[in-house]
Design a protein around this motif. Structure first.
Motif, PDB file in Angstrom:
ATOM      1  N   VAL A  44       1.931  21.021  12.604  1.00 40.25           N
ATOM      2  CA  VAL A  44       1.698  20.803  11.186  1.00 40.25           C
ATOM      3  C   VAL A  44       0.504  19.874  11.009  1.00 40.25           C
ATOM      4  CG1 VAL A  44       2.658  19.862   9.068  1.00 40.25           C
ATOM      5  CG2 VAL A  44       4.113  21.146  10.629  1.00 40.25           C
ATOM      6  N   LEU A  45      -0.427  20.342  10.198  1.00 42.46           N
ATOM      7  CA  LEU A  45      -1.594  19.513   9.916  1.00 42.46           C
ATOM      8  C   LEU A  45      -1.249  18.571   8.773  1.00 42.46           C
ATOM      9  CD1 LEU A  45      -4.538  18.850  10.417  1.00 42.46           C
ATOM     10  CD2 LEU A  45      -5.184  20.695   8.894  1.00 42.46           C
ATOM     11  N   GLY A  46      -1.064  17.294   9.097  1.00 43.76           N
ATOM     12  CA  GLY A  46      -0.680  16.317   8.076  1.00 43.76           C
ATOM     13  C   GLY A  46      -1.884  15.837   7.293  1.00 43.76           C
ATOM     14  N   LEU A  47      -2.896  15.388   8.012  1.00 46.85           N
ATOM     15  CA  LEU A  47      -4.111  14.892   7.371  1.00 46.85           C
ATOM     16  C   LEU A  47      -5.303  15.458   8.132  1.00 46.85           C
ATOM     17  CD1 LEU A  47      -3.186  11.116   6.972  1.00 46.85           C
ATOM     18  CD2 LEU A  47      -3.241  12.834   5.154  1.00 46.85           C
ATOM     19  N   SER A  48      -6.331  15.844   7.384  1.00 43.36           N
ATOM     20  CA  SER A  48      -7.473  16.453   8.031  1.00 43.36           C
ATOM     21  C   SER A  48      -8.759  15.779   7.555  1.00 43.36           C
ATOM     22  CB  SER A  48      -7.482  17.948   7.702  1.00 43.36           C
ATOM     23  OG  SER A  48      -8.660  18.532   8.168  1.00 43.36           O
ATOM     24  N   ASP A  49      -9.402  15.074   8.456  1.00 42.88           N
ATOM     25  CA  ASP A  49     -10.702  14.469   8.211  1.00 42.88           C
ATOM     26  C   ASP A  49     -10.755  13.706   6.887  1.00 42.88           C
ATOM     27  OD1 ASP A  49     -13.209  13.743   8.843  1.00 42.88           O
ATOM     28  OD2 ASP A  49     -14.167  15.601   8.182  1.00 42.88           O
ATOM     29  N   ILE A  50      -9.904  12.697   6.772  1.00 44.98           N
ATOM     30  CA  ILE A  50      -9.876  11.896   5.551  1.00 44.98           C
ATOM     31  C   ILE A  50     -10.954  10.812   5.632  1.00 44.98           C
ATOM     32  CG2 ILE A  50      -8.500  10.328   4.129  1.00 44.98           C
ATOM     33  CD1 ILE A  50      -7.227  12.967   4.089  1.00 44.98           C
ATOM     34  N   ASN A  51     -11.785  10.744   4.615  1.00 44.61           N
ATOM     35  CA  ASN A  51     -12.753   9.663   4.494  1.00 44.61           C
ATOM     36  C   ASN A  51     -12.628   9.083   3.101  1.00 44.61           C
ATOM     37  OD1 ASN A  51     -14.616   9.666   6.987  1.00 44.61           O
ATOM     38  ND2 ASN A  51     -14.355  11.827   6.460  1.00 44.61           N
ATOM     39  N   LEU A  52     -12.255   7.798   3.035  1.00 43.89           N
ATOM     40  CA  LEU A  52     -12.029   7.177   1.728  1.00 43.89           C
ATOM     41  C   LEU A  52     -12.479   5.728   1.777  1.00 43.89           C
ATOM     42  CD1 LEU A  52      -8.434   8.124   0.486  1.00 43.89           C
ATOM     43  CD2 LEU A  52     -10.565   8.574  -0.706  1.00 43.89           C
ATOM     44  N   LYS A  53     -13.109   5.286   0.703  1.00 44.47           N
ATOM     45  CA  LYS A  53     -13.398   3.855   0.591  1.00 44.47           C
ATOM     46  C   LYS A  53     -12.612   3.334  -0.589  1.00 44.47           C
ATOM     47  CE  LYS A  53     -18.016   3.736   2.521  1.00 44.47           C
ATOM     48  NZ  LYS A  53     -19.447   3.611   2.221  1.00 44.47           N
ATOM     49  N   MET A  54     -11.762   2.352  -0.333  1.00 48.59           N
ATOM     50  CA  MET A  54     -10.943   1.827  -1.426  1.00 48.59           C
ATOM     51  C   MET A  54     -11.502   0.479  -1.857  1.00 48.59           C
ATOM     52  SD  MET A  54      -7.220   2.948  -0.155  1.00 48.59           S
ATOM     53  CE  MET A  54      -6.912   4.625   0.400  1.00 48.59           C
ATOM     54  N   PRO A  55     -11.715   0.312  -3.168  1.00 44.31           N
ATOM     55  CA  PRO A  55     -12.381  -0.895  -3.650  1.00 44.31           C
ATOM     56  C   PRO A  55     -11.504  -2.138  -3.525  1.00 44.31           C
ATOM     57  CG  PRO A  55     -11.611   0.427  -5.486  1.00 44.31           C
ATOM     58  CD  PRO A  55     -11.351   1.226  -4.260  1.00 44.31           C
ATOM     59  N   ALA A  56     -12.138  -3.269  -3.200  1.00 47.19           N
ATOM     60  CA  ALA A  56     -11.420  -4.536  -3.150  1.00 47.19           C
ATOM     61  C   ALA A  56     -10.987  -4.904  -4.559  1.00 47.19           C
ATOM     62  CB  ALA A  56     -12.306  -5.626  -2.574  1.00 47.19           C
ATOM     63  N   LYS A  57      -9.816  -5.486  -4.687  1.00 48.06           N
ATOM     64  CA  LYS A  57      -9.287  -5.928  -5.979  1.00 48.06           C
ATOM     65  C   LYS A  57      -9.142  -4.808  -6.982  1.00 48.06           C
ATOM     66  CE  LYS A  57     -10.985 -10.400  -5.126  1.00 48.06           C
ATOM     67  NZ  LYS A  57     -11.899 -11.390  -5.082  1.00 48.06           N
ATOM     68  N   GLY A  58      -9.157  -3.572  -6.518  1.00 43.85           N
ATOM     69  CA  GLY A  58      -9.006  -2.449  -7.435  1.00 43.85           C
ATOM     70  C   GLY A  58      -7.713  -1.713  -7.172  1.00 43.85           C
ATOM     71  N   LEU A  59      -7.385  -0.818  -8.097  1.00 40.26           N
ATOM     72  CA  LEU A  59      -6.173  -0.039  -7.940  1.00 40.26           C
ATOM     73  C   LEU A  59      -6.562   1.394  -7.583  1.00 40.26           C
ATOM     74  CD1 LEU A  59      -3.134  -0.480 -10.284  1.00 40.26           C
ATOM     75  CD2 LEU A  59      -3.489   1.532  -8.859  1.00 40.26           C
ATOM     76  N   GLN A  60      -6.402   1.726  -6.330  1.00 38.97           N
ATOM     77  CA  GLN A  60      -6.756   3.053  -5.839  1.00 38.97           C
ATOM     78  C   GLN A  60      -5.513   3.931  -5.876  1.00 38.97           C
ATOM     79  OE1 GLN A  60      -9.739   4.507  -4.087  1.00 38.97           O
ATOM     80  NE2 GLN A  60      -8.484   6.331  -4.427  1.00 38.97           N
ATOM     81  N   ALA A 231      -1.307   8.512 -12.564  1.00 42.61           N
ATOM     82  CA  ALA A 231      -2.546   8.223 -11.843  1.00 42.61           C
ATOM     83  C   ALA A 231      -3.649   7.835 -12.823  1.00 42.61           C
ATOM     84  CB  ALA A 231      -2.967   9.439 -11.022  1.00 42.61           C
ATOM     85  N   LEU A 232      -3.762   8.604 -13.915  1.00 44.81           N
ATOM     86  CA  LEU A 232      -4.834   8.358 -14.880  1.00 44.81           C
ATOM     87  C   LEU A 232      -4.600   7.052 -15.628  1.00 44.81           C
ATOM     88  CD1 LEU A 232      -5.143  11.982 -16.271  1.00 44.81           C
ATOM     89  CD2 LEU A 232      -6.745  10.813 -14.749  1.00 44.81           C
ATOM     90  N   ARG A 233      -3.322   6.739 -15.845  1.00 48.72           N
ATOM     91  CA  ARG A 233      -3.007   5.556 -16.627  1.00 48.72           C
ATOM     92  C   ARG A 233      -3.338   4.279 -15.876  1.00 48.72           C
ATOM     93  NH1 ARG A 233       2.165   2.837 -18.473  1.00 48.72           N
ATOM     94  NH2 ARG A 233       1.308   1.601 -20.172  1.00 48.72           N
ATOM     95  N   ILE A 234      -3.011   4.223 -14.592  1.00 50.94           N
ATOM     96  CA  ILE A 234      -3.152   2.940 -13.896  1.00 50.94           C
ATOM     97  C   ILE A 234      -4.342   2.871 -12.949  1.00 50.94           C
ATOM     98  CG2 ILE A 234      -0.665   2.522 -14.047  1.00 50.94           C
ATOM     99  CD1 ILE A 234      -0.459   3.167 -11.114  1.00 50.94           C
ATOM    100  N   GLY A 235      -4.903   4.024 -12.551  1.00 49.88           N
ATOM    101  CA  GLY A 235      -5.894   3.997 -11.477  1.00 49.88           C
ATOM    102  C   GLY A 235      -7.271   3.522 -11.909  1.00 49.88           C
ATOM    103  N   ASP A 236      -7.903   2.695 -11.062  1.00 53.90           N
ATOM    104  CA  ASP A 236      -9.332   2.442 -11.231  1.00 53.90           C
ATOM    105  C   ASP A 236     -10.093   3.569 -10.547  1.00 53.90           C
ATOM    106  OD1 ASP A 236      -8.900  -0.035 -12.451  1.00 53.90           O
ATOM    107  OD2 ASP A 236      -8.684  -1.018 -10.509  1.00 53.90           O
ATOM    108  N   GLN A 237      -9.553   4.003  -9.443  1.00 52.85           N
ATOM    109  CA  GLN A 237     -10.120   5.096  -8.659  1.00 52.85           C
ATOM    110  C   GLN A 237      -8.994   6.059  -8.328  1.00 52.85           C
ATOM    111  OE1 GLN A 237     -13.158   5.868  -7.372  1.00 52.85           O
ATOM    112  NE2 GLN A 237     -14.031   4.265  -8.662  1.00 52.85           N
TER     113      GLN A 237
END
Lengths: 346, 295
Positions: A44-60, A231-237
């Motif tokens: 089972v392919l769980g995750l495939s080539d994930i690239n993410l930058k999550m901002p400091a002090k932000g809500l991702q 997601a739309l309500r609380i997310g910065d990203q």
């Protein structure tokens, strides 16, 4: 996102479940899809080539339907799941390369977690649950209790310190989960579908509590959900995950206004766009007409209310300095709120 | 066509030699190590004798008071307290006090031994699939083999007396303790364990703060079963020299003393019920947090 400092950076992360993930990794990198891997190789392919930058002090927010790999992804950040390949960099350290001791130190001090089904210790009271992380870290009981009392108060559970989790409602139990996670003072907060098990009204309540706390604490929060509205309500990203791949990332407005493919467009069409889109996104060049002056970050829905109540038929949009930078007419407001598929039919 | 109707048996002489080989082998093992093994168990014997003397030296009202007190602490149920006190009084009144004290002392030692051996073994089993696959068949054998069968080597090794009796009782009463400890720990919610991991708990912290506390109700059921089974073994153990309520029962069988057998049998039953109610209600009270509102 470029103007924000990156706190968590995920690079080329793969997770394959099965007996021989390493040799399957070559196949996946060579272009074998999730379905093929499942049907032909029984992995089972769980995750495939994930690239993410999550901002400091932000809500991702990481959003995806069940089976998209979002819970697997968040568990790589504190390494509750071992990766098949990849890196997770936090403050210049690769979590996935830590030895057991530094990993334990990382979990105790730098990242705490809130769980979908609360995962409280049923044999411990609210207070004893809240001090759990501190106790593991070797803090004295009296000091831990003092620190925990503050967080119990912040989540509104004062008076329930001596109750057991089974005596509390779901919403209250998750407040304990939140207090437990906040008590360790870790600057990263991982929330795995933290509010998904709660009733809609209580869910909104909890979102408010979280947003309130965040205004003051400025933690780096990674929030997993299957609910786009949330997601739309609380997310910065927001990053949208499907079949173990990130298919779009961006701000809530970007997701709603420029869905990358039909899959996401399908998701977003039922969304109340008025609660996502800000005035500055749809404003036009300023004119001389009168109208109430509204800040650029105001949501279309709120602006529509104010404009209809005012005698004029437009709003003047201001920037942070209070200068008028544009105008939004009542028709623009209505168009912004309308569903895109209806829009195209006209 | 003889081979169809005649079972292909080992020859009579071969079979005898085979048995003899085993017997001789074990006998020489006994001659060689019997004394060492006996010495090894000596502290246990001393402890058992000390405990028995202590119980016998305890004034009877004090003993009844202690049991009643324990009953109250464990169960908070006045019926259990009064019931225990009355049955103990009746046992003494009918002339079985001393035998009862012997039995109680052997049950206490046996239970302590079973907890001492069973808890770590159960924990080991719960942590390793391999340990579980090795220990489970051993437990199956321990529970199903007729007790007389393992009495033979124990008696050959250690002779007649308290220690071989104790070992026989422990072999019989140990399996539920191990099984329920293993089960209890395996039943602990995976999500709670994951939370412990996420907060950086070491495996020792997980064991002592999460797994054992949450497994306690099951572990207590194991202790309860161990007590019940060791009481059931009292009569058989008395055949190899364990003093206590079993011996009069044995005497009653060989001499057809109906009343004597009945009375001592009832005393064993009374003890069993007292121990059972007290340990069970304590186990139940350990789970109060689950119910939420009662108490």
């Amino acid at each position: 996102m470029s103007d924000m400092e990156t706190k968590i950076e995920i690079k080329n992360l793969y997770k394959i479940f099965g007996n021989d993930p390493q040799s399957m990794l070559e196949k996946v990198r060579g272009g074998v899809t999730k379905d093929e891997l499942n049907d032909q190789y029984n992995h089972v392919l769980g995750l495939s080539d994930i690239n993410l930058k999550m901002p400091a002090k932000g809500l991702q927010v990481v959003m995806g339907l069940s089976g998209s790999g979002k819970s697997t992804l968040i568990r790589h950040i504190n390494r509750l799941i071992e990766p098949t390949a990849g890196e997770v960099w936090i403050d210049g350290e690769n979590v996935l390369a830590m030895n057991e001791k530094s990993l334990r130190h990382f979990r105790r001090n730098r990242a705490s977690m809130v769980f979908q089904k609360f995962a409280l210790l049923p044999h411990r009271t609210v207070m004893e649950n809240t001090i759990y992380g501190l106790e593991i870290n070797g803090m004295s009981e009296s000091k831990a209790k003092k620190q925990a009392a503050h967080w119990i108060d912040r989540v509104g559970l004062t008076g329930f310190e001596e109750n057991y989790p089974s005596q509390l409602s779901g919403g209250m139990q998750q407040r304990v989960g939140l207090a437990r996670a906040l008590a360790t003072d870790a600057d990263i907060l991982l929330m795995d579908e933290a509010f998904s098990a709660l009733d809609p009204l209580i869910r909104t309540d909890m979102q408010d509590i979280l947003l309130d706390l965040q205004k003051e604490l400025h933690k780096t929060i990674v929030f997993i959900t299957h609910d786009l509205e949330e997601a739309l309500r609380i997310g910065d990203q927001i990053a949208i995950l499907r079949d173990g791949q990130v298919i779009q990332q961006g701000s809530p407005q970007q997701i709603v206004l420029k869905p990358k493919d039909d899959y996401i467009a399908d998701f977003t069409k039922d969304i109340n766009r008025g609660r996502v889109i800000q005035l500055k996104t749809i404003m036009k060049a300023p004119n001389d007409q009168p109208g109430p002056e509204l800040p650029g970050e105001m949501l279309v829905e709120d602006a529509a209310q104010l404009v209809t109540e005012s005698p004029s038929s437009q709003a003047r949009v201001t920037n942070d300095a209070g200068e008028v930078v544009g105008v939004v007419g009542i028709n623009d407001l209505i168009r912004a709120m309308a569903r895109p598929d209806i829009d195209s039919r006209l | 066509m003889d081979w169809l109707t005649e079972f292909p048996e080992l020859g009579r002489r071969d079979l005898r030699d085979f048995r003899k080989g085993i017997d001789e082998g074990f006998k020489s093992f006994t001659r060689e190590y019997g004394e060492n093994i006996e010495n090894f168990f000596d502290p246990l014997l001393q402890f058992l004798i000390w405990l028995e003397r202590l119980l016998l030296a305890t004034p009877w009202p004090l003993f009844i008071l202690i049991v009643a007190g324990l009953g109250w602490l464990a169960s908070r149920n006045i019926k259990i307290v009064i019931g225990s006190a009355i049955s103990l009084f009746l046992i003494g009144y009918l002339g079985m006090w001393e035998d009862t004290m012997s039995t109680v002392s052997i049950i206490i030692v046996c239970t302590l031994l079973c907890i001492g051996i069973g808890l770590p073994t159960g924990i080991l089993m719960s942590r390793s699939k391999r340990a579980q696959s090795i220990i489970t068949p051993i437990l199956d054998v321990m529970q199903t083999i007729p007790s007389f069968v393992y009495l033979i080597p124990v008696v050959m090794l250690l002779g007649i007396g308290k220690v071989p009796g104790l070992i026989a009782v422990v072999i019989y009463a140990l399996p539920p303790m191990i099984r329920l400890t293993n089960l209890g720990i395996r039943l602990v919610d995976r999500e709670v364990l994951e939370a412990a991991d996420a907060f950086g708990a070491s495996s020792w912290q997980k064991l002592t703060q999460v797994q054992i506390p949450l497994a306690l109700p099951n572990i207590f059921a194991g202790v309860n079963q161990t007590i019940m089974m060791s009481l059931a073994m009292v009569v058989i153990a008395s055949m190899i020299g364990v003093t206590g309520l079993g011996q009069p029962v044995l005497k009653a069988i060989s001499n057809q003393y109906l009343a004597m057998g009945l009375l001592n049998g009832m005393a064993i039953v009374a003890l069993a019920i007292i121990f059972d109610r007290i340990s069970q209600s304590y186990g139940k009270r350990l789970q109060n947090y689950r119910g939420g509102h009662d108490e």
